[in-house]
Design a protein around this motif. Structure first.
Motif, PDB file in Angstrom:
ATOM      1  N   GLU A 195       0.828  -1.205   0.000  1.00  0.00           N
ATOM      2  CA  GLU A 195       0.000   0.000   0.000  1.00  0.00           C
ATOM      3  C   GLU A 195       0.859   1.251   0.000  1.00  0.00           C
ATOM      4  O   GLU A 195       0.618   2.200  -0.758  1.00  0.00           O
ATOM      5  N   SER A 196       1.911   1.252   0.850  1.00  0.00           N
ATOM      6  CA  SER A 196       2.802   2.402   0.876  1.00  0.00           C
ATOM      7  C   SER A 196       3.561   2.544  -0.437  1.00  0.00           C
ATOM      8  O   SER A 196       3.801   3.657  -0.916  1.00  0.00           O
ATOM      9  N   GLU A 197       3.944   1.422  -1.040  1.00  0.00           N
ATOM     10  CA  GLU A 197       4.674   1.451  -2.308  1.00  0.00           C
ATOM     11  C   GLU A 197       3.841   2.123  -3.402  1.00  0.00           C
ATOM     12  O   GLU A 197       4.353   2.927  -4.184  1.00  0.00           O
ATOM     13  N   LEU A 239      -5.724  -8.847  -2.405  1.00  0.00           N
ATOM     14  CA  LEU A 239      -7.147  -8.617  -2.666  1.00  0.00           C
ATOM     15  C   LEU A 239      -7.657  -7.380  -1.922  1.00  0.00           C
ATOM     16  O   LEU A 239      -8.493  -6.631  -2.443  1.00  0.00           O
ATOM     17  N   ALA A 240      -7.139  -7.129  -0.720  1.00  0.00           N
ATOM     18  CA  ALA A 240      -7.603  -5.992   0.078  1.00  0.00           C
ATOM     19  C   ALA A 240      -7.250  -4.654  -0.558  1.00  0.00           C
ATOM     20  O   ALA A 240      -7.917  -3.640  -0.303  1.00  0.00           O
ATOM     21  N   LEU A 294      -6.969   0.501  -5.523  1.00  0.00           N
ATOM     22  CA  LEU A 294      -6.383   0.784  -6.835  1.00  0.00           C
ATOM     23  C   LEU A 294      -7.476   1.115  -7.839  1.00  0.00           C
ATOM     24  O   LEU A 294      -7.319   2.020  -8.665  1.00  0.00           O
ATOM     25  N   LEU A 295      -8.585   0.391  -7.778  1.00  0.00           N
ATOM     26  CA  LEU A 295      -9.711   0.660  -8.677  1.00  0.00           C
ATOM     27  C   LEU A 295     -10.196   2.101  -8.529  1.00  0.00           C
ATOM     28  O   LEU A 295     -10.455   2.792  -9.518  1.00  0.00           O
ATOM     29  N   ARG A 296     -10.318   2.582  -7.282  1.00  0.00           N
ATOM     30  CA  ARG A 296     -10.781   3.956  -7.051  1.00  0.00           C
ATOM     31  C   ARG A 296      -9.815   4.969  -7.655  1.00  0.00           C
ATOM     32  O   ARG A 296     -10.234   5.967  -8.251  1.00  0.00           O
ATOM     33  N   VAL A 297      -8.517   4.703  -7.530  1.00  0.00           N
ATOM     34  CA  VAL A 297      -7.533   5.629  -8.104  1.00  0.00           C
ATOM     35  C   VAL A 297      -7.649   5.655  -9.628  1.00  0.00           C
ATOM     36  O   VAL A 297      -7.601   6.718 -10.247  1.00  0.00           O
ATOM     37  N   GLY A 346     -12.155 -16.228  -7.408  1.00  0.00           N
ATOM     38  CA  GLY A 346     -12.330 -15.264  -6.334  1.00  0.00           C
ATOM     39  C   GLY A 346     -11.039 -14.612  -5.892  1.00  0.00           C
ATOM     40  O   GLY A 346     -11.010 -13.914  -4.874  1.00  0.00           O
ATOM     41  N   GLY A 347      -9.956 -14.791  -6.659  1.00  0.00           N
ATOM     42  CA  GLY A 347      -8.671 -14.225  -6.287  1.00  0.00           C
ATOM     43  C   GLY A 347      -8.405 -12.859  -6.895  1.00  0.00           C
ATOM     44  O   GLY A 347      -7.388 -12.229  -6.560  1.00  0.00           O
TER      45      GLY A 347
END
Length: 440
Positions: free
Chosen positions: A196-198, A236-237, A242-245, A281-282
């Motif tokens: 997430e930070s990356e 997955l979390a 990423l989709l929102r960005v 589901g991955g």
């Protein structure tokens, strides 16, 4: 600088394939059909499927059917109820015109239509670092030339060693963003707790250990291209974030209160078929569709073996820096053409480079397994044998082949063989004795 290899003057500029329709003959969607207008058709119940079905026995991403020079290749995407061609359950197989496809409780037929479908081929044999004269590669180059001129998000799929990173680099270099940064994030090499930070960055004090502000890859790529390699490994979390960005074009660092606008093009790559991961589901279906604005499939080397001589000539000229590179005998070339190349272009390059290093050793020894015409990965694995024993057997097999070819070249001269391999002469004699091999 790359050396250009010119196409023959009579090389075709388009690929003609039969115009074919997929027509539903049985099931709740009887009468529905779709005609091939591109290389591949997705069949399933998912909203983005080319032939979208409502049959509950059909999976979201059930199968894909791809036009090829051999026919139409059907590949099941790990569907729940499987795919059958003329009644035979298949994972991947060629379906000829007139074949019936049973997908769950739905039957579809490949129906030939009048006329031909013309698919454009590039007039060049190169796109960036990618090289090939084959129809498959020139078809790919024609697509990439159009893709690079746009700002569309690109999903690159291909086996390991096919050159997915070269696609991302070439698309960036040929785009209007070429003067901007190309930022690479290998999603498979970063621990999940740091991903997430990356990607998004963080503010100082956002979490324990965050002693200073960090700019994430999305911000760093502003005005350029972000290459997300092995996107299938993205936790997955993090996928909805990423989709929102990608949808809002705004990124918020961890610990920040205000989002920042970013102008970035995303190229993602994977060695999997993400549609199968969606079925399992991955991987999120919505993120898959956001990434697959343009989908690019890199063909494995075994599907374009006519490019092997071209690639070998290219590698010979670029890997050899003084004088003329050594010639590769016809017998060795035949072995290279017979190999299935599970490691693809990377494996071929390594084989040629080893042949350059061991110029006076037969290619079958210098290139090891990569030039033998056989693929040990295709051999069945006996799981009843302990790992240590199986590994020792494989190592012994390689040692016998390598040393046998080496002794043949040196006429049984152990001292010369030791010099060429960098092995101690005493150790080499001991190894030959263990293997029951004679030095003369």
């Amino acid at each position: 600088m790359d050396r250009t290899i010119s196409l023959p003057a009579d090389a075709p500029r388009s690929l003609s394939v039969p115009r074919v329709t997929l027509r539903v003959q049985k099931g709740p969607d009887k009468g529905r059909e779709v005609t091939f207008e591109k290389d591949e058709v997705l069949v399933g119940t998912a909203e983005g499927a080319d032939l979208r079905l409502s049959d509950p026995t059909v999976s979201r991403n059930h199968c894909v059917i791809r036009a090829s020079s051999q026919g139409f290749v059907l590949r099941d995407l790990g569907s729940t109820n499987g795919s059958r061609i003329d009644g035979v359950l298949v994972r991947e197989a060629i379906a000829h015109l007139g074949a019936t496809l049973d997908l769950g409780g739905t039957r579809v037929k490949l129906v030939a239509e009048r006329g031909q479908l013309e698919m454009p081929l590039s007039a060049t044999e190169r796109f960036g670092r990618l090289l090939g004269r084959s129809v498959a590669m020139r078809r790919l180059f024609a697509l990439l030339e159009r893709v690079a001129a746009s700002d569309a998000t690109v999903l690159v799929e291909g086996e390991t060693g096919t050159g997915k990173d070269a696609v991302a680099e070439a698309v960036h270099q040929h785009s209007r963003r070429s003067k901007g940064p190309l930022v690479v994030v290998d999603c498979g090499a970063i621990p999940p707790n740091l991903m997430e930070s990356e990607l998004f960055g963080h503010e100082k004090g956002a979490f324990t250990g965050a002693d200073q502000r960090r700019i994430g890859a999305l911000e760093e790529a502003h005005g350029g291209t972000l290459f997300l390699d092995e996107i299938g490994e993205l936790p997955l979390a993090l996928q909805p974030k990423l989709l929102r960005v990608l949808e809002s074009r705004e990124v918020k660092r961890i610990g920040a209160n205000v989002a920042k606008a970013v102008d970035v093009r995303v190229v993602a790559a994977t060695n999997r078929d993400l549609r199968e991961e969606v079925n399992r589901g991955g991987f999120r279906q919505d993120l898959y569709y956001r990434l697959e604005v343009v989908r690019v499939r890199l063909p494995p080397l075994r599907e374009r073996l006519d490019d092997v001589p071209v690639l070998i000539e290219h590698f010979r000229s670029t890997l050899w820096h003084t004088g003329d590179p050594p010639q590769i005998p016809d017998e060795a070339m035949a072995q290279l053409l017979a190999h299935s190349w599970p490691g693809n272009v990377r494996e071929l390059r390594n084989a040629v480079e080893r042949a350059m290093v061991y110029a006076d050793v037969p290619l079958e020894a210098a290139a090891s397994v990569g030039a033998t015409g056989r693929d040990d990965s295709d051999e069945p694995v006996d799981l009843s044998v302990p790992f240590k024993t199986a590994k020792a057997t494989l190592v012994e097999r390689f040692e016998r082949r390598y040393l046998g070819a080496l002794l043949k070249t040196t006429g049984g001269n152990v001292s010369e063989a030791a010099r060429r391999t960098g092995l101690d002469r005493v150790y080499l004699l001991k190894l030959l004795k263990q293997l029951g091999m004679r030095s003369s």
